[in-house]
Design a protein around this motif. Structure first.
Motif, PDB file in Angstrom:
ATOM      1  N   TYR A   1     -11.098 -16.012  16.301  1.00  0.00           N
ATOM      2  CA  TYR A   1     -10.414 -14.920  16.990  1.00  0.00           C
ATOM      3  C   TYR A   1      -9.965 -13.842  16.001  1.00  0.00           C
ATOM      4  O   TYR A   1     -10.079 -12.650  16.265  1.00  0.00           O
ATOM      5  CB  TYR A   1      -9.218 -15.467  17.763  1.00  0.00           C
ATOM      6  N   ASN A   2      -9.479 -14.258  14.848  1.00  0.00           N
ATOM      7  CA  ASN A   2      -8.989 -13.301  13.851  1.00  0.00           C
ATOM      8  C   ASN A   2     -10.103 -12.566  13.125  1.00  0.00           C
ATOM      9  O   ASN A   2      -9.856 -11.514  12.540  1.00  0.00           O
ATOM     10  CB  ASN A   2      -8.109 -14.006  12.819  1.00  0.00           C
ATOM     11  N   LYS A   3     -11.306 -13.100  13.131  1.00  0.00           N
ATOM     12  CA  LYS A   3     -12.401 -12.472  12.396  1.00  0.00           C
ATOM     13  C   LYS A   3     -13.280 -11.594  13.275  1.00  0.00           C
ATOM     14  O   LYS A   3     -14.356 -11.202  12.856  1.00  0.00           O
ATOM     15  CB  LYS A   3     -13.243 -13.549  11.716  1.00  0.00           C
ATOM     16  N   ARG A   4     -12.826 -11.274  14.479  1.00  0.00           N
ATOM     17  CA  ARG A   4     -13.608 -10.382  15.340  1.00  0.00           C
ATOM     18  C   ARG A   4     -13.677  -9.011  14.686  1.00  0.00           C
ATOM     19  O   ARG A   4     -12.668  -8.490  14.195  1.00  0.00           O
ATOM     20  CB  ARG A   4     -12.943 -10.227  16.709  1.00  0.00           C
ATOM     21  N   PRO A   5     -14.868  -8.404  14.671  1.00  0.00           N
ATOM     22  CA  PRO A   5     -14.993  -7.081  14.051  1.00  0.00           C
ATOM     23  C   PRO A   5     -14.258  -6.011  14.848  1.00  0.00           C
ATOM     24  O   PRO A   5     -14.272  -6.018  16.078  1.00  0.00           O
ATOM     25  CB  PRO A   5     -16.497  -6.831  14.040  1.00  0.00           C
ATOM     26  N   GLY A   6     -13.597  -5.122  14.139  1.00  0.00           N
ATOM     27  CA  GLY A   6     -12.920  -4.003  14.779  1.00  0.00           C
ATOM     28  C   GLY A   6     -11.556  -4.311  15.362  1.00  0.00           C
ATOM     29  O   GLY A   6     -10.988  -3.479  16.055  1.00  0.00           O
ATOM     30  N   HIS A   7     -11.028  -5.483  15.104  1.00  0.00           N
ATOM     31  CA  HIS A   7      -9.709  -5.842  15.624  1.00  0.00           C
ATOM     32  C   HIS A   7      -8.775  -6.204  14.481  1.00  0.00           C
ATOM     33  O   HIS A   7      -9.208  -6.779  13.486  1.00  0.00           O
ATOM     34  CB  HIS A   7      -9.810  -7.028  16.581  1.00  0.00           C
ATOM     35  N   VAL A   8      -7.502  -5.911  14.652  1.00  0.00           N
ATOM     36  CA  VAL A   8      -6.490  -6.293  13.668  1.00  0.00           C
ATOM     37  C   VAL A   8      -6.125  -7.749  13.920  1.00  0.00           C
ATOM     38  O   VAL A   8      -5.912  -8.160  15.055  1.00  0.00           O
ATOM     39  CB  VAL A   8      -5.239  -5.398  13.801  1.00  0.00           C
ATOM     40  N   SER A   9      -6.070  -8.545  12.869  1.00  0.00           N
ATOM     41  CA  SER A   9      -5.776  -9.963  13.022  1.00  0.00           C
ATOM     42  C   SER A   9      -4.331 -10.180  13.464  1.00  0.00           C
ATOM     43  O   SER A   9      -3.455  -9.340  13.254  1.00  0.00           O
ATOM     44  CB  SER A   9      -6.029 -10.711  11.720  1.00  0.00           C
ATOM     45  N   ILE A  10      -4.108 -11.317  14.071  1.00  0.00           N
ATOM     46  CA  ILE A  10      -2.767 -11.675  14.535  1.00  0.00           C
ATOM     47  C   ILE A  10      -1.806 -11.772  13.356  1.00  0.00           C
ATOM     48  O   ILE A  10      -0.682 -11.284  13.416  1.00  0.00           O
ATOM     49  CB  ILE A  10      -2.808 -13.014  15.299  1.00  0.00           C
ATOM     50  N   THR A  11      -2.262 -12.395  12.270  1.00  0.00           N
ATOM     51  CA  THR A  11      -1.371 -12.560  11.122  1.00  0.00           C
ATOM     52  C   THR A  11      -1.012 -11.218  10.502  1.00  0.00           C
ATOM     53  O   THR A  11       0.108 -11.040  10.032  1.00  0.00           O
ATOM     54  CB  THR A  11      -2.008 -13.475  10.065  1.00  0.00           C
ATOM     55  N   LYS A  12      -1.948 -10.281  10.500  1.00  0.00           N
ATOM     56  CA  LYS A  12      -1.639  -8.963   9.955  1.00  0.00           C
ATOM     57  C   LYS A  12      -0.617  -8.256  10.842  1.00  0.00           C
ATOM     58  O   LYS A  12       0.286  -7.589  10.356  1.00  0.00           O
ATOM     59  CB  LYS A  12      -2.907  -8.123   9.825  1.00  0.00           C
ATOM     60  N   ARG A  13      -0.760  -8.410  12.157  1.00  0.00           N
ATOM     61  CA  ARG A  13       0.218  -7.805  13.068  1.00  0.00           C
ATOM     62  C   ARG A  13       1.598  -8.429  12.893  1.00  0.00           C
ATOM     63  O   ARG A  13       2.608  -7.746  12.985  1.00  0.00           O
ATOM     64  CB  ARG A  13      -0.224  -7.983  14.518  1.00  0.00           C
ATOM     65  N   LEU A  14       1.648  -9.726  12.634  1.00  0.00           N
ATOM     66  CA  LEU A  14       2.939 -10.408  12.509  1.00  0.00           C
ATOM     67  C   LEU A  14       3.639 -10.106  11.187  1.00  0.00           C
ATOM     68  O   LEU A  14       4.852  -9.931  11.151  1.00  0.00           O
ATOM     69  CB  LEU A  14       2.752 -11.919  12.639  1.00  0.00           C
ATOM     70  N   PHE A  15       2.866 -10.063  10.103  1.00  0.00           N
ATOM     71  CA  PHE A  15       3.479  -9.991   8.787  1.00  0.00           C
ATOM     72  C   PHE A  15       3.371  -8.650   8.096  1.00  0.00           C
ATOM     73  O   PHE A  15       3.982  -8.442   7.055  1.00  0.00           O
ATOM     74  CB  PHE A  15       2.890 -11.076   7.880  1.00  0.00           C
ATOM     75  N   HIS A  16       2.608  -7.717   8.636  1.00  0.00           N
ATOM     76  CA  HIS A  16       2.460  -6.400   8.014  1.00  0.00           C
ATOM     77  C   HIS A  16       3.574  -5.491   8.517  1.00  0.00           C
ATOM     78  O   HIS A  16       3.686  -5.238   9.704  1.00  0.00           O
ATOM     79  CB  HIS A  16       1.102  -5.796   8.348  1.00  0.00           C
ATOM     80  N   ARG A  17       4.379  -5.037   7.611  1.00  0.00           N
ATOM     81  CA  ARG A  17       5.470  -4.136   7.979  1.00  0.00           C
ATOM     82  C   ARG A  17       5.192  -2.780   7.368  1.00  0.00           C
ATOM     83  O   ARG A  17       5.054  -2.644   6.160  1.00  0.00           O
ATOM     84  CB  ARG A  17       6.810  -4.662   7.471  1.00  0.00           C
ATOM     85  N   GLU A  18       5.133  -1.777   8.218  1.00  0.00           N
ATOM     86  CA  GLU A  18       4.889  -0.430   7.720  1.00  0.00           C
ATOM     87  C   GLU A  18       6.204   0.194   7.295  1.00  0.00           C
ATOM     88  O   GLU A  18       7.214   0.081   7.978  1.00  0.00           O
ATOM     89  CB  GLU A  18       4.244   0.427   8.803  1.00  0.00           C
ATOM     90  N   ASN A  19       6.156   0.863   6.177  1.00  0.00           N
ATOM     91  CA  ASN A  19       7.310   1.586   5.692  1.00  0.00           C
ATOM     92  C   ASN A  19       7.205   3.007   6.221  1.00  0.00           C
ATOM     93  O   ASN A  19       6.255   3.710   5.945  1.00  0.00           O
ATOM     94  CB  ASN A  19       7.326   1.558   4.160  1.00  0.00           C
ATOM     95  N   LYS A  20       8.160   3.441   7.025  1.00  0.00           N
ATOM     96  CA  LYS A  20       8.089   4.763   7.646  1.00  0.00           C
ATOM     97  C   LYS A  20       8.064   5.885   6.612  1.00  0.00           C
ATOM     98  O   LYS A  20       7.490   6.934   6.838  1.00  0.00           O
ATOM     99  CB  LYS A  20       9.259   4.964   8.600  1.00  0.00           C
ATOM    100  N   GLU A  21       8.669   5.677   5.467  1.00  0.00           N
ATOM    101  CA  GLU A  21       8.736   6.708   4.437  1.00  0.00           C
ATOM    102  C   GLU A  21       7.508   6.642   3.522  1.00  0.00           C
ATOM    103  O   GLU A  21       7.333   7.503   2.684  1.00  0.00           O
ATOM    104  CB  GLU A  21      10.003   6.534   3.606  1.00  0.00           C
ATOM    105  N   GLY A  22       6.681   5.639   3.669  1.00  0.00           N
ATOM    106  CA  GLY A  22       5.529   5.488   2.790  1.00  0.00           C
ATOM    107  C   GLY A  22       5.894   4.653   1.585  1.00  0.00           C
ATOM    108  O   GLY A  22       7.046   4.600   1.180  1.00  0.00           O
TER     109      GLY A  22
END
Length: 62
Positions: free
Chosen positions: A36-57
């Protein structure tokens, strides 16, 4: 992982036949999660859970 699961089930007194079924289900769930996580063109579940974007960069962006 499977050794820990095996030891835990043994300590709980689960029979050998049920242990094999449980280990098989855990393995099937892990494979399904990986596919499920290796489907092309999709963001993985783990990346969605653990990736935090910094609003200021990040400092590397400046």
């Amino acid at each position: 992982m499977m050794a820990v699961l095996n030891s835990g089930l043994m300590l709980l007194g689960v029979g050998a036949d049920k242990t094999q079924v449980i280990k098989g289900l855990v393995l099937m769930a892990a494979v399904a999660f990986d596919v499920y996580n290796k489907r092309p063109g999709h963001v993985s579940i783990t990346k969605r859970l653990f990736h935090r974007e910094n609003k200021e960069g990040s400092p590397a962006d400046k």
